[in-house]
Design an enzyme around this catalytic site. Structure first.
Site, mmCIF file in Angstrom:
data_model
loop_
_atom_site.group_PDB
_atom_site.id
_atom_site.type_symbol
_atom_site.label_atom_id
_atom_site.label_comp_id
_atom_site.label_asym_id
_atom_site.label_seq_id
_atom_site.Cartn_x
_atom_site.Cartn_y
_atom_site.Cartn_z
ATOM 1 N N GLU A 108 0.841 -1.196 0.000
ATOM 2 C CA GLU A 108 0.000 0.000 0.000
ATOM 3 C C GLU A 108 0.875 1.244 0.000
ATOM 4 O O GLU A 108 2.086 1.172 0.274
ATOM 5 C CB GLU A 108 -0.947 0.005 1.196
ATOM 6 C CG GLU A 108 -0.252 -0.120 2.527
ATOM 7 C CD GLU A 108 -1.180 -0.611 3.632
ATOM 8 O OE1 GLU A 108 -1.434 0.187 4.555
ATOM 9 O OE2 GLU A 108 -1.646 -1.769 3.579
ATOM 10 N N LYS A 110 2.595 4.681 1.187
ATOM 11 C CA LYS A 110 3.004 5.273 2.467
ATOM 12 C C LYS A 110 2.729 6.776 2.390
ATOM 13 O O LYS A 110 3.534 7.547 1.875
ATOM 14 C CB LYS A 110 4.474 5.003 2.760
ATOM 15 C CG LYS A 110 4.893 5.457 4.154
ATOM 16 C CD LYS A 110 6.335 5.094 4.442
ATOM 17 C CE LYS A 110 6.698 5.444 5.876
ATOM 18 N NZ LYS A 110 6.585 6.889 6.157
ATOM 19 N N ASP A 112 2.352 10.616 3.321
ATOM 20 C CA ASP A 112 3.198 11.503 4.113
ATOM 21 C C ASP A 112 2.313 12.532 4.801
ATOM 22 O O ASP A 112 2.095 13.643 4.298
ATOM 23 C CB ASP A 112 4.227 12.192 3.202
ATOM 24 C CG ASP A 112 5.339 12.852 4.001
ATOM 25 O OD1 ASP A 112 5.464 12.553 5.206
ATOM 26 O OD2 ASP A 112 6.079 13.678 3.438
ATOM 27 N N TYR A 217 -7.183 8.882 5.598
ATOM 28 C CA TYR A 217 -7.153 7.560 4.971
ATOM 29 C C TYR A 217 -6.704 6.541 6.020
ATOM 30 O O TYR A 217 -5.637 6.695 6.629
ATOM 31 C CB TYR A 217 -6.185 7.534 3.788
ATOM 32 C CG TYR A 217 -6.653 8.342 2.608
ATOM 33 C CD1 TYR A 217 -7.543 7.807 1.682
ATOM 34 C CD2 TYR A 217 -6.209 9.643 2.417
ATOM 35 C CE1 TYR A 217 -7.983 8.555 0.594
ATOM 36 C CE2 TYR A 217 -6.646 10.402 1.343
ATOM 37 C CZ TYR A 217 -7.529 9.853 0.433
ATOM 38 O OH TYR A 217 -7.958 10.599 -0.637
ATOM 39 N N LYS A 305 11.216 2.760 1.239
ATOM 40 C CA LYS A 305 11.306 4.188 1.004
ATOM 41 C C LYS A 305 11.768 4.506 -0.413
ATOM 42 O O LYS A 305 12.584 3.778 -0.994
ATOM 43 C CB LYS A 305 12.273 4.835 2.012
ATOM 44 C CG LYS A 305 11.888 4.636 3.466
ATOM 45 C CD LYS A 305 10.546 5.262 3.811
ATOM 46 C CE LYS A 305 10.601 6.759 3.908
ATOM 47 N NZ LYS A 305 11.314 7.257 5.090
ATOM 48 N N CYS A 399 36.785 28.986 18.557
ATOM 49 C CA CYS A 399 35.343 28.771 18.645
ATOM 50 C C CYS A 399 34.591 30.024 18.191
ATOM 51 O O CYS A 399 34.868 31.125 18.692
ATOM 52 C CB CYS A 399 34.948 28.423 20.071
ATOM 53 S SG CYS A 399 33.161 28.252 20.322
ATOM 54 N N CYS A 402 32.846 31.436 21.657
ATOM 55 C CA CYS A 402 33.557 31.960 22.826
ATOM 56 C C CYS A 402 35.007 32.328 22.556
ATOM 57 O O CYS A 402 35.679 32.899 23.424
ATOM 58 C CB CYS A 402 33.499 30.958 23.978
ATOM 59 S SG CYS A 402 34.407 29.419 23.651
ATOM 60 N N CYS A 415 35.040 22.558 20.763
ATOM 61 C CA CYS A 415 35.342 23.585 21.759
ATOM 62 C C CYS A 415 35.305 22.920 23.126
ATOM 63 O O CYS A 415 34.295 22.328 23.511
ATOM 64 C CB CYS A 415 34.325 24.721 21.682
ATOM 65 S SG CYS A 415 34.474 25.926 23.026
ATOM 66 N N CYS A 421 31.194 28.500 27.299
ATOM 67 C CA CYS A 421 30.879 28.760 25.889
ATOM 68 C C CYS A 421 29.378 29.049 25.750
ATOM 69 O O CYS A 421 28.543 28.183 26.045
ATOM 70 C CB CYS A 421 31.255 27.559 25.026
ATOM 71 S SG CYS A 421 30.852 27.764 23.279
#
Length: 656
Positions: A108, A110, A112, A217, A305, A399, A402, A415, A421
């Site tokens: 059947e 699928k 979404d 459905y 899928k 970083c 920071c 970091c 941070c």
């Protein structure tokens, strides 16, 4: 239109006729009468109800306009968990699935959309619940009742009790029209049909859902006196004017599955709704029951899928994002590009190793990929389109948040300034307050970021010291909204051990691992004192996760934070040890308690309730006026417990 000659029977027949035409229009997209004729039937119903208000039932089509707005959705536990499906991505995966399930199957679409469970009692729609976390979901009954494709009352030949699971969707053309209206009214548009469906059902005002072009459905049904075949159950639902997943076919081999998959893949673009694959299920319910479940998914079903959707885009810049654990992730900023109906402007490059391996440059033309809800990713550059404007990307040495010097750890750069941070602090608090953590409603990412920037919070426990006055200093935050957030923070103090563990943000401890640890240790104190040996012995934990736990609980600042949270009133409900579910029972007939209550009480003594009977069934629990399951139990020599009293049933089971 006059209706003075209408009888009560005529009125009920008129409702049945209108519901049937709702099914043909919304379920099958094949109207059998014109809009004007349908409108005349509805007008006749309205006129009749004005003349005979005593006849009006809440299950009349005129009552779909929506109740008054809700303050919030309450949670309802599913009678049977709404599990997700395992995925297959290629022919090998399907062959492997079929080798384990050598029975007739169905294929059947699928869809979404948003998964919903509709519960009918006494043939009337009692309530509807979202999937939620699979164990419990949100009560969206008021919104679901506004959908014309979902009958409010079942025909006379339907079971007294029936659970129907399915998907709420919006057609592609309907989404275009909805977005056009949203633009005209100055409201935000929806990026895809799935988000539109989910957003519409999760509106607190049912009149909003009533105004949206939603359709339902069904993809499964459970209840008494249903056919023993999944395919036949779907056909039966159609006879009761409940629309089911389109294009359901029975198959008998992997070759048939591949042929179906390829056909649907070719037709995908022309279908009125979004689909992201096909679903293969074992057809006979007794074979499904025999196959059973893993912790997350049924063994008797799998989602095949479709390939990820791809498009070409251009990289404008690379941003370096700092996560809550200090890992620096490169994220590509792209020219806005549509992929599968969604406009993509950002895509992940995962880590510094992937960035260098793929040889991505600024101004490169690249292939981007989106698969379902997965964050879009940059697949590869299109080298043939590279020119002198393309610039090499140099990873940062410090970083971005920071300024601390970064360290290289295998495929990551990190970091190490964990306590100061800003982005790490923000990330930890956002994670703490998130859906699977303390689930503090109304306290979103943006508010937490502002609170951190203003220095009002520096660690998760600071949330419990916030006041309404502090929150009202935030942009566009009134006292009423601030009060709701403070109330949500107070409510969040009553939490469970899995949520508490997840919220702490320990490396490798996701929500499923947190549940697993909670089942073994039952309290935070026992877990803190656990040894690496006992942790490693748990199936699904292993030495790596065990080391992360030991490291976390060996740091005094973490122990102090846990102690402080508890001192602030955080109440961790200790996990009671659940009995092993070693026996299966089937229920038939009428009892002095509801089915849901019976199922819940049986689970507490380790008995799982199944919808169909087989030789592996341990008990048939038989109340008054039993159905055909009684005859089958006698034939299969399944032990029968006869009583309509839940108390007596439990006593007999515990003494057996």
């Amino acid at each position: 239109m006059k209706s003075s000659n209408m009888t009560l029977k005529d009125y009920k027949n008129l409702i049945t006729t209108i519901e049937a035409h709702n099914f043909y229009y919304y379920g099958l997209d094949q109207p059998r009468i014109s809009d004007s004729v349908y409108d005349s039937l509805m007008q006749k119903l309205i006129t009749t109800e004005k003349e005979h208000p005593e006849w009006i039932t809440k299950h009349s089509p005129t009552q779909r306009i929506g109740d008054k707005p809700l303050e919030q959705f309450k949670k309802i536990k599913h009678g049977e968990p709404m599990r997700s499906l395992d995925n297959a991505f290629n022919e090998k995966d399907i062959n492997n699935f079929c080798s384990k399930n050598q029975n007739a199957m169905t294929c059947e679409l699928k869809l979404d959309g948003l998964a919903i469970s509709c519960i009918y009692k006494n043939k009337k729609l009692e309530y509807a619940v979202t999937r939620g976390d699979g164990v419990q979901g949100e009560d969206v009954t008021s919104n679901i009742k506004t959908l014309s494709s979902i009958p409010l009352q079942l025909p006379d030949d339907a079971p007294e009790h029936l659970e129907i699971r399915g998907e709420v969707v919006i057609f592609k053309k309907d989404l275009e029209a909805l977005n056009s209206k949203q633009k005209q009214s100055g409201n935000k548009t929806f990026s895809n049909p799935r988000n539109a469906a989910a957003g519409s059902i999760r509106q607190l005002d049912p009149k909003v859902a009533a105004a949206r072009p939603l359709r339902f459905y069904a993809y499964s049904a459970h209840g008494d006196h249903l056919p023993g075949s999944h395919y036949e159950r779907l056909q039966q639902l159609n006879k009761w004017h409940i629309p089911t997943t389109p294009k359901v076919v029975k198959v008998s081999s992997p070759d048939h599955i591949q042929a179906y998959y390829q056909q649907v893949l070719q037709e995908r673009a022309t279908m009125p709704f979004e689909i992201d694959g096909v679903v293969i299920k074992v057809d006979l319910i007794q074979h499904q029951e025999a196959s059973g479940y893993t912790a997350k998914a049924p063994r008797w079903a799998i989602a095949y899928k479709f390939p990820a959707e791809e498009a070409q885009a251009r990289v404008i810049a690379i941003d370096w994002q700092v996560g809550r654990t200090g890992v620096i992730t490169p994220v590509a900023t792209l020219e806005p590009t549509q992929v599968g109906g969604v406009v993509i402007q950002h895509a992940t490059l995962h880590n510094i190793h992937e960035l260098q391996r793929k040889d991505i440059k600024i101004n490169d033309a690249v292939i981007i990929r989106r698969a379902g809800d997965v964050i879009p990713e940059v697949v590869k550059p299109i080298i043939s389109l590279r020119n002198e404007t393309c610039i090499d990307i140099k990873p940062p040495n410090t970083c971005p948040s920071c300024g601390s010097t970064l360290q290289r750890e295998h495929i990551f750069i990190r970091c190490m300034n964990t306590t100061k941070c800003p982005k790490q602090i923000e990330g930890r608090i956002i994670h703490f307050a998130s859906k699977h953590g303390f689930n503090i409603l109304g306290l979103g990412q943006q508010i937490i970021q502002i609170l951190c920037q203003q220095g009002l919070i520096q660690k998760p426990s600071d949330l419990f010291n916030l006041s309404v006055q502090q929150l009202t200093t935030l942009p566009r935050m009134g006292s009423k909204s601030a009060g709701k957030i403070i109330l949500a923070i107070e409510k969040s103090k009553y939490t469970t051990l899995p949520r508490f563990l997840y919220a702490l943000g320990i490396t490798e401890i996701g929500k499923d691992t947190a549940k697993l640890l909670s089942k073994h240790y039952h309290s935070i104190t026992k877990l803190q004192n656990a040894s690496i040996e006992s942790l490693s012995d748990i199936s699904g934990i292993g030495p790596i996760v065990g080391k992360h736990l030991i490291d976390y609980f060996s740091q005094s600042e973490n122990i102090n934070e846990i102690k402080y949270l508890i001192s602030q009133g955080v109440n961790i409900q200790e996990e009671s040890k659940e009995p092993d579910t070693t026996h299966t029972a089937v229920i038939t007939g009428k009892f002095d308690k509801s089915r849901d209550e019976i199922i819940e009480q049986l689970a507490k003594i380790g008995i799982h309730v199944s919808s169909s009977i087989s030789r592996k069934t341990h008990y048939l629990i038989c109340g008054q006026e039993p159905g055909s399951k009684y005859d089958k139990a006698v034939k299969l020599k399944v032990p029968i417990i006869r009583s309509n009293s839940l108390t007596e049933i439990l006593t007999k089971l515990q003494s057996s």
